[in-house]
Motif scaffolding. Structure first.
Motif, PDB file in Angstrom:
ATOM      1  N   SER A 155      32.152  50.939  24.515  1.00  0.00           N
ATOM      2  CA  SER A 155      33.166  51.622  25.302  1.00  0.00           C
ATOM      3  C   SER A 155      34.326  50.674  25.528  1.00  0.00           C
ATOM      4  O   SER A 155      34.117  49.483  25.819  1.00  0.00           O
ATOM      5  N   LYS A 156      35.547  51.188  25.401  1.00  0.00           N
ATOM      6  CA  LYS A 156      36.718  50.336  25.625  1.00  0.00           C
ATOM      7  C   LYS A 156      36.901  49.988  27.093  1.00  0.00           C
ATOM      8  O   LYS A 156      37.752  49.163  27.441  1.00  0.00           O
ATOM      9  N   PHE A 157      36.101  50.618  27.967  1.00  0.00           N
ATOM     10  CA  PHE A 157      36.217  50.352  29.402  1.00  0.00           C
ATOM     11  C   PHE A 157      35.075  49.486  29.930  1.00  0.00           C
ATOM     12  O   PHE A 157      34.911  49.340  31.144  1.00  0.00           O
ATOM     13  N   ARG A 158      34.276  48.926  29.018  1.00  0.00           N
ATOM     14  CA  ARG A 158      33.138  48.108  29.450  1.00  0.00           C
ATOM     15  C   ARG A 158      33.574  46.891  30.251  1.00  0.00           C
ATOM     16  O   ARG A 158      32.863  46.418  31.131  1.00  0.00           O
ATOM     17  N   HIS A 159      34.757  46.354  29.928  1.00  0.00           N
ATOM     18  CA  HIS A 159      35.178  45.095  30.554  1.00  0.00           C
ATOM     19  C   HIS A 159      36.299  45.294  31.570  1.00  0.00           C
ATOM     20  O   HIS A 159      37.038  44.356  31.878  1.00  0.00           O
ATOM     21  N   VAL A 160      36.433  46.497  32.089  1.00  0.00           N
ATOM     22  CA  VAL A 160      37.411  46.735  33.157  1.00  0.00           C
ATOM     23  C   VAL A 160      37.091  45.826  34.347  1.00  0.00           C
ATOM     24  O   VAL A 160      35.934  45.719  34.751  1.00  0.00           O
ATOM     25  N   PHE A 161      38.096  45.163  34.879  1.00  0.00           N
ATOM     26  CA  PHE A 161      37.842  44.279  36.016  1.00  0.00           C
ATOM     27  C   PHE A 161      38.951  44.432  37.049  1.00  0.00           C
ATOM     28  O   PHE A 161      40.080  44.795  36.735  1.00  0.00           O
ATOM     29  N   GLY A 162      38.588  44.185  38.289  1.00  0.00           N
ATOM     30  CA  GLY A 162      39.552  44.233  39.388  1.00  0.00           C
ATOM     31  C   GLY A 162      39.883  42.848  39.872  1.00  0.00           C
ATOM     32  O   GLY A 162      39.013  41.974  39.925  1.00  0.00           O
ATOM     33  N   GLN A 163      41.151  42.645  40.235  1.00  0.00           N
ATOM     34  CA  GLN A 163      41.599  41.351  40.758  1.00  0.00           C
ATOM     35  C   GLN A 163      42.579  41.609  41.887  1.00  0.00           C
ATOM     36  O   GLN A 163      43.684  42.096  41.664  1.00  0.00           O
ATOM     37  N   ALA A 164      42.172  41.316  43.116  1.00  0.00           N
ATOM     38  CA  ALA A 164      43.026  41.572  44.276  1.00  0.00           C
ATOM     39  C   ALA A 164      44.263  40.678  44.241  1.00  0.00           C
ATOM     40  O   ALA A 164      44.203  39.517  43.819  1.00  0.00           O
ATOM     41  N   LEU A 165      45.393  41.231  44.684  1.00  0.00           N
ATOM     42  CA  LEU A 165      46.625  40.457  44.752  1.00  0.00           C
ATOM     43  C   LEU A 165      46.581  39.496  45.944  1.00  0.00           C
ATOM     44  O   LEU A 165      45.764  39.635  46.853  1.00  0.00           O
TER      45      LEU A 165
END
Length: 498
Positions: free
Chosen positions: A9-19
């Protein structure tokens, strides 16, 4: 020999990073209401946050770029006589927002183009029909000026905002807790306190079908998916949190337990990518899943984890995201201590080209139907727009063309004068000021057809404004030197032959 196959899946490595904190919003008096709401709504221009207010209900509206510490006396929207329970921006007008309150009213507000400069207490529309508090407002996805409201009087009203009239009134046996329009706005699904899911015709109020949802008594949330399926979050008999998938006839397809926390889970669905994000009230995590048409239908991707629990949360519409950074979602997380944290979700990509597979056409702000057309029986899917329009080619490695640099220098004589000796500036200061003031007018009147390729008039005007600031600085400095010289009785002789 056995091996494990990892689902692609192209979304397997979705990650969040808070500003960073200074890029977020701070010092906000977030409401202390116990109502199960997100308390926050976001669009591509503004963020609205429900706040505490003495003597009534209010919410704060800030332009997205106005980050940092919020003044205690910042203007608010404060026309309600009791606590505000829900706010939602109109999908077809970024300046219009609806609010629901404990004072039994729904109000629609027009926010000034550049935000609030003074507190607003006069709505453009007052919607009066509910007999008990109103806890939910949801805009129609494709028809202009159609709004759904749900209250503790066990009723859902469908409104025509342009006339302030009720299109239909839908009675429930218990309090409706959550509601969602389907893709073209021809159906509404709602969950209620009696633990049932109901699919309704919003024009007539006719019940199409109903069935039991989650078995727990705590609130359930519901979302209509693009393919007609229904996604819900709720609780089991043992008060364990769950998510579930149902077909269009309310037959259960998937029922999965998450954990044993007691906070309501709010689902945020992206129909473009078929991703769904689960944000639990009081949690410090955001879980995200991908929904497919093949078993097991719901695929866990990852979890964004932080240290602070979320008091509420807002979700940015797709057209407000930064496509240059491969951003596919952005959350605005409300902390209990008055801090609103911004969390972009990105897909790591090395290419600097526009990522077509991440950004299929998405909801635009153009309605597909008028309110009258929808009321008369027409249905239409939302009007879509390309996200490629928001893409900007990176220019950091592209040098300015030589002829453009020459043109800038040729048309800005003030640049040469600011680099000459100070005594020459004294003699020519008035002439220089006249040249700087008249140059923008001359450039703006120049025929663009006669300009060379790559010649950017706006950038030249910006450069001239900067030069004007430099010249004024030199003038102040020169004036100070002249005043100092006038205090001396004898001025040293200057050898002009030197």
């Amino acid at each position: 020999m056995s091996f494990r196959v990892v689902r692609q899946s192209k979304f397997r490595h979705v990650f969040g990073q808070a500003l960073k904190r200074d890029q977020c919003y701070d010092n906000i008096r977030i409401t202390s209401s116990s109502w199960d709401s997100t308390f926050c709504s976001v669009n591509s221009k503004f963020i609205a946050i429900i706040t505490e207010a003495a003597g009534g209900g209010a919410f704060l509206v800030l332009p997205l770029e106005k980050t940092g510490r919020v003044d205690r006396d910042a203007p608010i929207v404060g026309g309600h006589k009791a606590a505000v329970l829900d706010v939602q921006w109109c999908p077809h007008n970024d300046d219009v927002i609806a609010s629901a309150s404990e004072d039994c009213t729904v109000k629609v507000w027009q926010i000034p183009e550049r935000g609030l400069f003074r507190s607003l207490d006069e709505p453009i529309v007052d919607l009066l029909a509910h007999q008990r508090r109103v806890g939910l407002v949801v805009w129609h996805p494709s028809a202009h000026n159609i709004l759904l409201s749900a209250g503790s009087d066990n009723k859902i009203f469908i409104w025509n905002i342009s006339t302030s009239e009720v299109v239909s009134e839908i009675d429930f046996p218990d309090i409706p807790l959550s509601a969602s329009w389907n893709w073209d706005g021809s159906r509404v699904v709602a969950s209620s306190k009696d633990r049932k899911l109901r699919v309704i015709d919003p024009r007539t109020g006719r019940l199409i079908r109903e069935g039991f949802g989650h078995e727990g008594t705590k609130p359930s949330q519901v979302v209509y998916l693009k393919n007609g399926s229904i996604f819900t979050t709720g609780f089991s008999k043992m008060s364990e949190r769950q998510y579930a998938l149902w077909d269009g006839h309310l037959n259960n397809i998937v029922m999965q337990e998450i954990d044993s926390s007691n906070g309501v889970i709010f689902p945020f669905y992206d129909p473009d990518t078929n991703l769904i994000y689960l944000c639990g009230k009081g949690d410090s995590a955001i879980r995200y899943f991908e929904i497919t048409d093949e078993a097991p239908y719901i695929h866990y991707l990852n979890t964004y984890q932080s240290n602070e629990p979320q008091r509420g949360i807002g979700w940015m519409p797709k057209r407000g995201l930064n496509v240059n950074n491969c951003e596919i979602a952005r959350f605005y997380k409300l902390h209990t201590k008055g801090f609103c944290e911004i969390i972009p979700m990105t897909v790591p990509r090395k290419s600097e080209l526009f990522q077509d597979d991440l950004y299929p056409d998405t909801f635009s702000d153009v309605p597909a139907l008028t309110a009258d057309e929808w009321i008369e029986g027409r249905n239409a899917p939302p009007t879509l727009m390309s996200m490629k329009e928001g893409y900007r080619v990176a220019k950091k490695n592209e040098p300015t063309p030589a002829h453009a640099r020459r043109a800038v220098l040729a048309d800005t004589p003030a640049l040469k004068k600011t680099t000459e000796p100070a005594n020459h500036i004294i003699d020519q200061s008035n002439n220089t000021r006249q040249q700087v003031q008249t140059t923008p007018q001359n450039i703006s009147n120049t025929s663009t057809a006669a300009l060379p390729a790559g010649f950017d008039v706006q950038s030249i005007l910006d450069d001239i404004r900067k030069l004007k600031i430099i010249v004024k600085g030199h003038e102040r400095r020169i004036k100070g030197l002249e005043e100092r010289l006038s205090n001396y009785e004898e001025v040293p002789h200057i050898n002009n032959d030197y």
